[in-house]
Design a protein around this motif. Structure first.
Motif, PDB file in Angstrom:
ATOM      1  N   THR A 172       0.802  -1.220   0.000  1.00  0.00           N
ATOM      2  CA  THR A 172       0.000   0.000   0.000  1.00  0.00           C
ATOM      3  C   THR A 172       0.838   1.275   0.000  1.00  0.00           C
ATOM      4  O   THR A 172       0.294   2.351  -0.186  1.00  0.00           O
ATOM      5  N   GLY A 173       2.148   1.158   0.177  1.00  0.00           N
ATOM      6  CA  GLY A 173       2.997   2.346   0.235  1.00  0.00           C
ATOM      7  C   GLY A 173       3.922   2.508  -0.945  1.00  0.00           C
ATOM      8  O   GLY A 173       4.971   3.155  -0.840  1.00  0.00           O
ATOM      9  N   THR A 174       3.569   1.958  -2.103  1.00  0.00           N
ATOM     10  CA  THR A 174       4.475   2.023  -3.255  1.00  0.00           C
ATOM     11  C   THR A 174       4.770   3.442  -3.718  1.00  0.00           C
ATOM     12  O   THR A 174       5.826   3.687  -4.303  1.00  0.00           O
ATOM     13  N   TYR A 178      11.118   5.701  -3.535  1.00  0.00           N
ATOM     14  CA  TYR A 178      11.851   6.719  -4.273  1.00  0.00           C
ATOM     15  C   TYR A 178      13.241   6.279  -4.697  1.00  0.00           C
ATOM     16  O   TYR A 178      14.125   7.081  -4.930  1.00  0.00           O
ATOM     17  N   GLY A 179      13.437   4.967  -4.819  1.00  0.00           N
ATOM     18  CA  GLY A 179      14.644   4.468  -5.446  1.00  0.00           C
ATOM     19  C   GLY A 179      15.766   4.046  -4.528  1.00  0.00           C
ATOM     20  O   GLY A 179      16.807   3.626  -5.003  1.00  0.00           O
ATOM     21  N   CYS A 180      15.602   4.157  -3.246  1.00  0.00           N
ATOM     22  CA  CYS A 180      16.622   3.658  -2.325  1.00  0.00           C
ATOM     23  C   CYS A 180      15.906   2.853  -1.243  1.00  0.00           C
ATOM     24  O   CYS A 180      14.688   2.933  -1.114  1.00  0.00           O
ATOM     25  N   PRO A 181      16.631   2.057  -0.470  1.00  0.00           N
ATOM     26  CA  PRO A 181      15.962   1.232   0.539  1.00  0.00           C
ATOM     27  C   PRO A 181      15.146   2.082   1.513  1.00  0.00           C
ATOM     28  O   PRO A 181      15.622   3.087   2.034  1.00  0.00           O
ATOM     29  N   VAL A 182      13.889   1.698   1.702  1.00  0.00           N
ATOM     30  CA  VAL A 182      12.988   2.424   2.582  1.00  0.00           C
ATOM     31  C   VAL A 182      11.969   1.437   3.158  1.00  0.00           C
ATOM     32  O   VAL A 182      11.616   0.467   2.507  1.00  0.00           O
ATOM     33  N   ALA A 183      11.554   1.703   4.376  1.00  0.00           N
ATOM     34  CA  ALA A 183      10.526   0.895   5.023  1.00  0.00           C
ATOM     35  C   ALA A 183       9.451   1.832   5.545  1.00  0.00           C
ATOM     36  O   ALA A 183       9.722   2.967   5.883  1.00  0.00           O
TER      37      ALA A 183
END
Length: 190
Positions: A172-174, A178-183
């Protein structure tokens, strides 16, 4: 989202594995929970997945799975995890807290502080905006180095973060990818 506190309670307090802990995604009609006999719980858009694991329920932000998980874990445990991670607003241990049903809302700073516990590898460091104060007489008081507290072992924080990364890569958070590792974790309330 308070679902993250349920996720971390599962991993830490119950030594549960989100990939192998299953619930049924389904509408929960009034009467499903004796502690709140008039409470109904649905998913966003009334989309149900059948039997799914907690990882998938996190990715999809499934309310029905998370309230069942919270009922099994216990609301006091959920609140204790939220407190340990940095939530300071009043919590009441009510069933709807896991999906955002709070009597008193939390601040964005509290949520950032709590999520920072995961990004710090399981260590909570209280948020501080003032490093030190210098008084007119020249004396000062240091506020800038609050003591860290170990909330989760590193491997548990890593496991929770790994689940939350999937929210951004395929859930649900796509839009936050923004192109780098994120949680992260989106939230819905019902």
């Amino acid at each position: 989202s308070f679902k993250t506190f349920a996720l971390m309670t599962l991993i830490h307090d119950d030594q549960g594995n989100p990939a192998s802990t299953y619930y049924t995604s389904k509408p929960l009609p009034a009467g499903w929970l004796s502690a709140a006999p008039t409470w109904e719980v649905h998913t966003a858009e009334d989309s149900y997945q059948g039997t799914i694991n907690i990882t998938k329920a996190t990715i999809l932000s499934d309310n029905t799975v998370y309230v069942q998980l919270a009922a099994d874990l216990g609301w006091d445990k959920l609140d204790a995890t939220a407190r340990a991670m940095g939530i300071t607003s009043p919590l009441d241990g009510n069933p709807a807290e896991v999906i955002g049903g709070l009597r008193v809302g939390v601040t964005p700073l509290e949520m950032a502080d709590a999520y920072a516990t995961l990004s710090n590898g399981g260590t909570h460091v209280p948020a501080t905006i003032i490093d030190k104060v210098v008084f007119p007489d020249g004396s000062s008081r240091n506020f800038g180095n609050p003591a860290p507290t170990r909330v989760f072992p590193y491997d548990e924080a890593y496991e929770g973060t790994s689940v939350l990364k999937q929210v951004v890569t395929s859930g649900t958070g796509t839009s936050a990818n923004y192109g780098c590792p994120v949680a992260g974790k989106t939230g819905t309330a019902n």
